[in-house]
Design an enzyme around this catalytic site. Sequence first.
Site, PDB file in Angstrom:
ATOM      1  N   ASP A 231      40.906  10.354  50.980  1.00 24.05           N
ATOM      2  CA  ASP A 231      40.557  10.317  52.391  1.00 24.05           C
ATOM      3  C   ASP A 231      41.874  10.385  53.167  1.00 24.05           C
ATOM      4  O   ASP A 231      42.958  10.301  52.577  1.00 24.05           O
ATOM      5  CB  ASP A 231      39.800   9.017  52.683  1.00 24.05           C
ATOM      6  CG  ASP A 231      39.528   8.802  54.156  1.00 24.05           C
ATOM      7  OD1 ASP A 231      39.040   9.742  54.812  1.00 24.05           O
ATOM      8  OD2 ASP A 231      39.817   7.705  54.656  1.00 24.05           O
TER       9      ASP A 231
ATOM     10  N   ASP B 283      42.453   9.069  57.106  1.00 20.37           N
ATOM     11  CA  ASP B 283      42.632   7.881  57.950  1.00 20.37           C
ATOM     12  C   ASP B 283      42.546   6.598  57.136  1.00 20.37           C
ATOM     13  O   ASP B 283      41.544   6.336  56.482  1.00 20.37           O
ATOM     14  CB  ASP B 283      41.538   7.835  59.035  1.00 20.37           C
ATOM     15  CG  ASP B 283      41.804   8.795  60.183  1.00 20.37           C
ATOM     16  OD1 ASP B 283      42.810   8.613  60.868  1.00 20.37           O
ATOM     17  OD2 ASP B 283      40.994   9.714  60.384  1.00 20.37           O
TER      18      ASP B 283
ATOM     19  N   ASP C   6      39.217   4.087  52.076  1.00 19.84           N
ATOM     20  CA  ASP C   6      39.466   2.779  52.700  1.00 19.84           C
ATOM     21  C   ASP C   6      38.297   2.252  53.517  1.00 19.84           C
ATOM     22  O   ASP C   6      38.401   1.168  54.096  1.00 19.84           O
ATOM     23  CB  ASP C   6      40.698   2.862  53.610  1.00 19.84           C
ATOM     24  CG  ASP C   6      40.382   3.552  54.926  1.00 19.84           C
ATOM     25  OD1 ASP C   6      40.546   2.933  55.992  1.00 19.84           O
ATOM     26  OD2 ASP C   6      39.921   4.704  54.884  1.00 19.84           O
TER      27      ASP C   6
END
Length: 245
Positions: free
Chosen positions: A26, A28, A187
């Site tokens: 991922d 961000d 996250d």
Amino acid sequence: MTASELAEKSKPAFKALAPLEAVLFDVDGTLCDSDPIHHIAFREMLQEIGFNNGVPIDEDFFVKNISGKHNDDIAAVLFPDDIERGLKLCVDKEAYFRKLVKEKVEPIKGLYKLTKWIEDNGLKRAAVTNAPRPNAELMISTIGLTDFFHHLIIGDECEHPKPAPDPYLKAVELLNVSKDHTFICEDSVSGIKAGVAAGMPVVGLTTRNPESMLMTANPTLLIENYEDPKLWAVLEGLGKKTGDA
């Protein structure tokens, strides 16, 4: 279950990945700690229009309602009675976010240690995100990883964005690798759910979201950052020697 207990339980899942072919990330909160920048942008723009009676949104509100979510979902949470207004605000917010990124964004601790290990072992790699393409490209460029990734997959360019598995399934297809020999770094709850639904082990990072929240999405492993010994314990044996064997 604690993060340490989860780490012990995760070892067979990672051992089964050998020979490892690819790692998916991922963007961000996974490549760089960008959530604080998103929070600043949303907080300032929402306060400017009098959202929540002008009281700035706090960290708890941001984590619960915004972090890791697709803009369609954010718009529905912020303005359930006027989705178009919410979508317009999200578009404007992304432009403001890009102005802030270059001066504020930092890579996650230990990221370059992991990217070097991936390069040294000849693994394929892709970035997979719900962020708009201009945002993702800017963040990846700012932390110096434009040439590292073989592909960048955008949620909006798939049939369904995260938490659907589509973006991650598209990544393994484009990389021409097996999902049985690929793991994911994420996250957010949304992102972890996408990876789990795609059928791959997911390493969850507690960058901004609490461990207890991430555990609800069933990650295979939880780490603080890429220097976490728990990560390197499961990667041991997944390098060249194991692959060759």
